[in-house]
Design a protein around this motif. Structure first.
Motif, mmCIF file in Angstrom:
data_model
loop_
_atom_site.group_PDB
_atom_site.id
_atom_site.type_symbol
_atom_site.label_atom_id
_atom_site.label_comp_id
_atom_site.label_asym_id
_atom_site.label_seq_id
_atom_site.Cartn_x
_atom_site.Cartn_y
_atom_site.Cartn_z
ATOM 1 N N LEU A 205 0.812 -1.210 0.000
ATOM 2 C CA LEU A 205 0.000 0.000 0.000
ATOM 3 C C LEU A 205 0.846 1.260 0.000
ATOM 4 O O LEU A 205 1.881 1.322 0.667
ATOM 5 C CB LEU A 205 -0.909 0.016 1.234
ATOM 6 C CG LEU A 205 -1.934 -1.110 1.358
ATOM 7 C CD1 LEU A 205 -2.538 -1.113 2.758
ATOM 8 C CD2 LEU A 205 -3.025 -0.950 0.311
ATOM 9 N N PRO A 206 0.390 2.307 -0.710
ATOM 10 C CA PRO A 206 1.067 3.604 -0.612
ATOM 11 C C PRO A 206 0.736 4.241 0.737
ATOM 12 O O PRO A 206 -0.278 3.904 1.363
ATOM 13 C CB PRO A 206 0.451 4.401 -1.774
ATOM 14 C CG PRO A 206 -0.883 3.764 -2.010
ATOM 15 C CD PRO A 206 -0.708 2.316 -1.689
ATOM 16 N N PRO A 207 1.568 5.158 1.218
ATOM 17 C CA PRO A 207 1.355 5.767 2.538
ATOM 18 C C PRO A 207 -0.036 6.381 2.717
ATOM 19 O O PRO A 207 -0.651 6.245 3.786
ATOM 20 C CB PRO A 207 2.444 6.849 2.603
ATOM 21 C CG PRO A 207 3.511 6.345 1.695
ATOM 22 C CD PRO A 207 2.796 5.650 0.577
ATOM 23 N N GLN A 208 -0.563 7.031 1.656
ATOM 24 C CA GLN A 208 -1.860 7.679 1.787
ATOM 25 C C GLN A 208 -2.983 6.661 1.960
ATOM 26 O O GLN A 208 -4.020 6.955 2.565
ATOM 27 C CB GLN A 208 -2.155 8.590 0.581
ATOM 28 C CG GLN A 208 -2.236 7.884 -0.763
ATOM 29 C CD GLN A 208 -0.905 7.832 -1.482
ATOM 30 O OE1 GLN A 208 0.134 7.887 -0.828
ATOM 31 N NE2 GLN A 208 -0.942 7.753 -2.793
ATOM 32 N N ALA A 209 -2.783 5.442 1.435
ATOM 33 C CA ALA A 209 -3.808 4.400 1.572
ATOM 34 C C ALA A 209 -3.818 3.824 2.986
ATOM 35 O O ALA A 209 -4.884 3.489 3.518
ATOM 36 C CB ALA A 209 -3.574 3.295 0.550
ATOM 37 N N ILE A 210 -2.646 3.701 3.577
ATOM 38 C CA ILE A 210 -2.549 3.161 4.945
ATOM 39 C C ILE A 210 -3.338 4.035 5.922
ATOM 40 O O ILE A 210 -3.964 3.537 6.862
ATOM 41 C CB ILE A 210 -1.074 3.052 5.370
ATOM 42 C CG1 ILE A 210 -0.342 2.034 4.476
ATOM 43 C CG2 ILE A 210 -0.962 2.647 6.834
ATOM 44 C CD1 ILE A 210 1.138 1.929 4.737
ATOM 45 N N LYS A 211 -3.337 5.341 5.666
ATOM 46 C CA LYS A 211 -4.053 6.267 6.545
ATOM 47 C C LYS A 211 -5.573 6.050 6.492
ATOM 48 O O LYS A 211 -6.294 6.503 7.389
ATOM 49 C CB LYS A 211 -3.725 7.706 6.155
ATOM 50 C CG LYS A 211 -2.268 8.081 6.347
ATOM 51 C CD LYS A 211 -2.009 9.504 5.882
ATOM 52 C CE LYS A 211 -0.542 9.869 6.013
ATOM 53 N NZ LYS A 211 -0.275 11.259 5.525
ATOM 54 N N LEU A 212 -6.058 5.406 5.439
ATOM 55 C CA LEU A 212 -7.500 5.206 5.274
ATOM 56 C C LEU A 212 -7.996 3.915 5.931
ATOM 57 O O LEU A 212 -9.180 3.605 5.853
ATOM 58 C CB LEU A 212 -7.847 5.176 3.782
ATOM 59 C CG LEU A 212 -7.531 6.444 2.980
ATOM 60 C CD1 LEU A 212 -7.908 6.246 1.517
ATOM 61 C CD2 LEU A 212 -8.239 7.652 3.565
#
Length: 374
Positions: A205-212
């Motif tokens: 996962l890209p970092p922005q996806a992990i935040k979701l």
């Protein structure tokens, strides 16, 4: 660089032109499905979803469109929603692994994935993938602007339910193939034995996806979903038990009327059903009603700003450019008439805190429609 939310139409015209020019040979050889190419040509909302997913990078958006359309052709996505047919054996639906029910605190629909119902190799991997893609496609095709929340219910799961290949397929779908499908993901009660697996998944996962991704238990999930919208085993009050009803999954024949780009763009949140009357209560504050009759007045009341803003989506924007007219603040075409035709303004009623407004919908077609106000 323009934000996807405020980017002018010219940005998407340019993206569309760049894609059609760069991949002209692919289009001529039908490397992509013709329906998907038509949709790219006519549907700026889909392009907007790609643009947002590519972090407002036009060049990356063009490459992403190529990747997605090629996969959709290879995976045969356009045959997932065939009127009157299920794309996989009926036994998969009877398990109750995937189904939509209730909403989060932001009025986003919840798509439940009950992990304990799945065991690897119980069904061929391709069937499982198409089963999941069916739900993604059904929720995505008519709602590119209206995301869902994917709720992974991991209560009572163990190693026998772990399927890394399936998880990778889901991650890839959400990361690449269905841009904008989900607002975020809830993982309910993940057992500690899955911690090692999660470390591997994070690398996909890209970092922005992990935040979701939100890890929750019975207490913290209520920060995202009201207890009235949660099942009892999640600490809520909803006593619903999944029961397989074929008609709830089979695409209705009348949906063929919405297969063209212009039609489903205008009616992306409406799916015909054969019930004379459907009534759903999402909470004590919000009641949504659907009717079969030619002309009905729907009253919605809400103290939630998102509910009122979503209601404005009933007024199609730049969609059906032929046979449509707006007169006296009424939107009308060969399928439907909507009054008011541009936007709904909610105001206080009798000094109370609640907000009330009326929408009048008239069915101009010969097809039975259900009108859903979200």
């Amino acid at each position: 660089m323009s934000s996807y939310a405020t980017a002018p139409e010219s940005v998407f015209d340019q993206i569309r032109s760049n894609f059609l020019q760069k991949y002209k040979t692919n289009i001529e050889k039908e490397i992509y499905h013709p329906k998907d190419v038509e949709r790219i040509k006519a549907n700026s909302n889909w392009l907007r979803a790609f643009y947002k997913h590519s972090i407002d990078d036009s060049d990356k958006t063009v490459e992403m469109i190529h990747d997605v359309l090629k996969w959709r052709k290879d995976f045969d996505c356009n045959n997932l929603l065939i009127p009157g047919k299920l794309p996989v054996p009926e036994e998969l639906f009877k398990k109750g692994a995937l189904f939509r029910r209730n909403e989060d605190n932001q009025c986003n629909p919840l798509l439940h994935f009950v992990i304990k119902t799945h065991k690897k190799d119980q069904f061929p991997a391709e069937q499982i993938q198409r089963f999941i893609a069916f739900f993604f496609e059904k929720n995505y095709k008519f709602n590119t602007e209206d995301p869902i929340v994917l709720l992974l219910d991991m209560a009572d799961t163990g190693y026998s339910n772990l399927d890394m290949d399936l998880i990778k397929f889901i991650v890839t779908c959400l990361k690449t193939y269905y841009p904008g499908l989900i607002d975020y993901m809830i993982i309910f009660q993940m057992p500690f034995i899955f911690n090692a697996a999660w470390k591997i998944i994070k690398n996909w996962l890209p970092p922005q996806a992990i935040k979701l991704i939100k890890f929750v238990d019975k207490k913290s999930i209520k920060e995202l979903v009201h207890e009235s919208q949660l099942f009892v085993h999640m600490g809520g009050t909803d006593t619903y038990k999944y029961t397989y009803i074929r008609d709830e999954h089979v695409i209705k024949p009348a949906i063929e009327a919405f297969q063209s780009v212009n039609e489903f763009e205008a009616f992306k949140s409406i799916e015909p059903v054969k019930h004379d009357r459907i009534e759903e209560e999402y909470s004590e504050e919000n009641t949504i009603k659907s009717f079969k009759s030619k002309s009905d007045v729907i009253e919605t009341s809400s103290t939630k700003s998102k509910r009122s803003s979503k209601a404005s989506l009933l007024a199609p924007k730049n969609s059906i450019k032929q046979e449509e007219s707006t007169s006296g603040n009424v939107f009308s075409n060969s399928i439907i008439s909507i009054s008011p035709g541009d936007q709904i303004e909610f105001s206080e009623c009798d000094g109370k805190n609640d907000n009330i407004q009326h929408i009048q919908l008239k069915n101009n077609s010969k097809t039975t429609l259900a009108y859903k106000v979200k």
